[in-house]
Design a protein around this motif. Structure first.
Motif, PDB file in Angstrom:
ATOM      1  N   ALA A  46       0.833  -1.203   0.000  1.00  0.00           N
ATOM      2  CA  ALA A  46       0.000   0.000   0.000  1.00  0.00           C
ATOM      3  C   ALA A  46       0.871   1.258   0.000  1.00  0.00           C
ATOM      4  CB  ALA A  46      -0.943  -0.008   1.203  1.00  0.00           C
ATOM      5  N   ALA A  47       1.939   1.249   0.795  1.00  0.00           N
ATOM      6  CA  ALA A  47       2.830   2.418   0.849  1.00  0.00           C
ATOM      7  C   ALA A  47       3.498   2.652  -0.502  1.00  0.00           C
ATOM      8  CB  ALA A  47       3.889   2.216   1.933  1.00  0.00           C
ATOM      9  N   ARG A  48       3.942   1.584  -1.152  1.00  0.00           N
ATOM     10  CA  ARG A  48       4.575   1.738  -2.471  1.00  0.00           C
ATOM     11  C   ARG A  48       3.581   2.231  -3.514  1.00  0.00           C
ATOM     12  NH1 ARG A  48       7.569  -4.003  -3.182  1.00  0.00           N
ATOM     13  NH2 ARG A  48       9.679  -3.410  -2.618  1.00  0.00           N
ATOM     14  N   MET A  49       2.316   1.856  -3.358  1.00  0.00           N
ATOM     15  CA  MET A  49       1.271   2.286  -4.289  1.00  0.00           C
ATOM     16  C   MET A  49       0.798   3.699  -4.000  1.00  0.00           C
ATOM     17  SD  MET A  49      -1.056  -1.186  -4.311  1.00  0.00           S
ATOM     18  CE  MET A  49      -2.461  -0.358  -5.055  1.00  0.00           C
ATOM     19  N   GLY A  50       1.047   4.173  -2.782  1.00  0.00           N
ATOM     20  CA  GLY A  50       0.566   5.498  -2.398  1.00  0.00           C
ATOM     21  C   GLY A  50      -0.896   5.507  -2.003  1.00  0.00           C
ATOM     22  N   VAL A  51      -1.381   4.361  -1.475  1.00  0.00           N
ATOM     23  CA  VAL A  51      -2.773   4.245  -1.038  1.00  0.00           C
ATOM     24  C   VAL A  51      -2.797   3.667   0.370  1.00  0.00           C
ATOM     25  CG1 VAL A  51      -3.631   3.908  -3.395  1.00  0.00           C
ATOM     26  CG2 VAL A  51      -3.088   1.905  -1.987  1.00  0.00           C
ATOM     27  N   GLY A  52      -3.946   3.643   0.979  1.00  0.00           N
ATOM     28  CA  GLY A  52      -4.099   3.035   2.294  1.00  0.00           C
ATOM     29  C   GLY A  52      -4.281   1.528   2.172  1.00  0.00           C
ATOM     30  N   ARG A  53      -4.066   0.833   3.277  1.00  0.00           N
ATOM     31  CA  ARG A  53      -4.247  -0.622   3.282  1.00  0.00           C
ATOM     32  C   ARG A  53      -5.675  -1.007   2.937  1.00  0.00           C
ATOM     33  NH1 ARG A  53      -2.908  -3.015   8.547  1.00  0.00           N
ATOM     34  NH2 ARG A  53      -3.388  -4.965   7.497  1.00  0.00           N
ATOM     35  N   SER A  54      -6.631  -0.177   3.330  1.00  0.00           N
ATOM     36  CA  SER A  54      -8.036  -0.506   3.038  1.00  0.00           C
ATOM     37  C   SER A  54      -8.301  -0.482   1.529  1.00  0.00           C
ATOM     38  CB  SER A  54      -8.989   0.441   3.766  1.00  0.00           C
ATOM     39  OG  SER A  54      -8.788   1.776   3.333  1.00  0.00           O
ATOM     40  N   THR A  55      -7.636   0.438   0.816  1.00  0.00           N
ATOM     41  CA  THR A  55      -7.794   0.494  -0.650  1.00  0.00           C
ATOM     42  C   THR A  55      -7.177  -0.739  -1.289  1.00  0.00           C
ATOM     43  OG1 THR A  55      -7.805   2.900  -0.615  1.00  0.00           O
ATOM     44  CG2 THR A  55      -7.315   1.851  -2.724  1.00  0.00           C
ATOM     45  N   LEU A  56      -5.998  -1.131  -0.812  1.00  0.00           N
ATOM     46  CA  LEU A  56      -5.373  -2.353  -1.319  1.00  0.00           C
ATOM     47  C   LEU A  56      -6.267  -3.559  -1.035  1.00  0.00           C
ATOM     48  CD1 LEU A  56      -3.083  -4.020  -2.540  1.00  0.00           C
ATOM     49  CD2 LEU A  56      -1.972  -3.988  -0.290  1.00  0.00           C
ATOM     50  N   HIS A  57      -6.835  -3.603   0.146  1.00  0.00           N
ATOM     51  CA  HIS A  57      -7.746  -4.698   0.504  1.00  0.00           C
ATOM     52  C   HIS A  57      -8.939  -4.735  -0.454  1.00  0.00           C
ATOM     53  CE1 HIS A  57      -9.758  -7.652   2.997  1.00  0.00           C
ATOM     54  NE2 HIS A  57     -10.848  -6.888   2.965  1.00  0.00           N
ATOM     55  N   ARG A  58      -9.511  -3.571  -0.728  1.00  0.00           N
ATOM     56  CA  ARG A  58     -10.648  -3.503  -1.672  1.00  0.00           C
ATOM     57  C   ARG A  58     -10.237  -3.998  -3.053  1.00  0.00           C
ATOM     58  NH1 ARG A  58     -11.860   2.120  -2.082  1.00  0.00           N
ATOM     59  NH2 ARG A  58     -13.325   1.489  -3.687  1.00  0.00           N
ATOM     60  N   SER A  67     -10.206   2.403  -8.409  1.00  0.00           N
ATOM     61  CA  SER A  67      -9.842   3.108  -9.637  1.00  0.00           C
ATOM     62  C   SER A  67      -8.836   2.343 -10.490  1.00  0.00           C
ATOM     63  CB  SER A  67      -9.262   4.486  -9.302  1.00  0.00           C
ATOM     64  OG  SER A  67      -7.942   4.358  -8.810  1.00  0.00           O
ATOM     65  N   LEU A  68      -8.844   2.665 -11.756  1.00  0.00           N
ATOM     66  CA  LEU A  68      -7.880   2.107 -12.690  1.00  0.00           C
ATOM     67  C   LEU A  68      -6.465   2.506 -12.291  1.00  0.00           C
ATOM     68  CD1 LEU A  68      -7.365   0.549 -15.290  1.00  0.00           C
ATOM     69  CD2 LEU A  68      -7.803   2.647 -16.554  1.00  0.00           C
ATOM     70  N   ASN A  69      -6.304   3.701 -11.747  1.00  0.00           N
ATOM     71  CA  ASN A  69      -4.999   4.149 -11.282  1.00  0.00           C
ATOM     72  C   ASN A  69      -4.481   3.246 -10.164  1.00  0.00           C
ATOM     73  OD1 ASN A  69      -2.765   6.151 -11.121  1.00  0.00           O
ATOM     74  ND2 ASN A  69      -3.613   6.451  -9.071  1.00  0.00           N
ATOM     75  N   THR A  70      -5.363   2.845  -9.270  1.00  0.00           N
ATOM     76  CA  THR A  70      -4.962   1.954  -8.178  1.00  0.00           C
ATOM     77  C   THR A  70      -4.498   0.611  -8.738  1.00  0.00           C
ATOM     78  OG1 THR A  70      -6.486   3.047  -6.656  1.00  0.00           O
ATOM     79  CG2 THR A  70      -5.764   0.829  -6.053  1.00  0.00           C
ATOM     80  N   LEU A  71      -5.226   0.089  -9.693  1.00  0.00           N
ATOM     81  CA  LEU A  71      -4.825  -1.157 -10.355  1.00  0.00           C
ATOM     82  C   LEU A  71      -3.463  -0.989 -11.019  1.00  0.00           C
ATOM     83  CD1 LEU A  71      -5.231  -4.005 -11.529  1.00  0.00           C
ATOM     84  CD2 LEU A  71      -6.522  -2.923 -13.391  1.00  0.00           C
ATOM     85  N   ALA A  72      -3.290   0.108 -11.758  1.00  0.00           N
ATOM     86  CA  ALA A  72      -2.032   0.350 -12.456  1.00  0.00           C
ATOM     87  C   ALA A  72      -0.871   0.462 -11.478  1.00  0.00           C
ATOM     88  CB  ALA A  72      -2.144   1.615 -13.309  1.00  0.00           C
ATOM     89  N   MET A  73      -1.089   1.134 -10.359  1.00  0.00           N
ATOM     90  CA  MET A  73      -0.030   1.268  -9.354  1.00  0.00           C
ATOM     91  C   MET A  73       0.327  -0.090  -8.759  1.00  0.00           C
ATOM     92  SD  MET A  73       1.008   4.337  -9.379  1.00  0.00           S
ATOM     93  CE  MET A  73       2.032   4.277  -7.923  1.00  0.00           C
TER      94      MET A  73
END
Length: 134
Positions: A46-58, A67-73
């Motif tokens: 999550a830290a490397r992606m720049g998102v929270g753990r909850s977003t990675l969990h989702r 988001s597509l950006n989250t997938l791409a990251m």
């Protein structure tokens, strides 16, 4: 949402087709598997992606609202971003190539000029009239 519930998955008010929801869920599972195979913790990922753990969990749970950006990251962190970038590459789109082939003309002939466009003499020859390769 699971396939056993009567409600269809939704994202920002739009229904998600069940087959799409299954594909997104599988993608999330595959990302989770790839992360674990690389021995990356959820906190580090999550830290490397720049998102929270909850977003990675989702994302890993197959939430269609991620988001597509989250997938791409996530794919970038896993070293798999090129697969996303090449997903719909025209060079590997067999159907697209076949359809483009069908639209090609069978014969190509020189454009004929109207009588008023014809020029007289060699001095009037333009670059358009020159043989190919000139």
């Amino acid at each position: 949402m699971t396939a056993s519930t009567d409600k269809a998955a939704r994202t920002k008010g739009s229904a998600v087709h069940p087959s799409i929801a299954r594909g997104i869920a599988r993608l999330g599972q595959d990302i989770s598997r790839a992360r674990r195979a690389r021995r990356i913790s959820t906190t580090d990922m999550a830290a490397r992606m720049g998102v929270g753990r909850s977003t990675l969990h989702r994302l890993e749970q197959g939430d269609p609202g991620v988001s597509l950006n989250t997938l791409a990251m996530a794919l970038s962190v896993l070293g798999l971003f090129d697969r996303l970038a090449d997903l719909v590459d025209p060079a590997s789109d067999e159907l697209g190539l076949m359809l483009a082939e069908k639209t090609l003309p069978r014969n190509i002939s020189r454009r004929r000029r109207a009588p008023s466009e014809k020029r007289q003499g060699p001095a009037a020859q333009s670059a358009d009239d020159a043989p190919e390769g000139w």
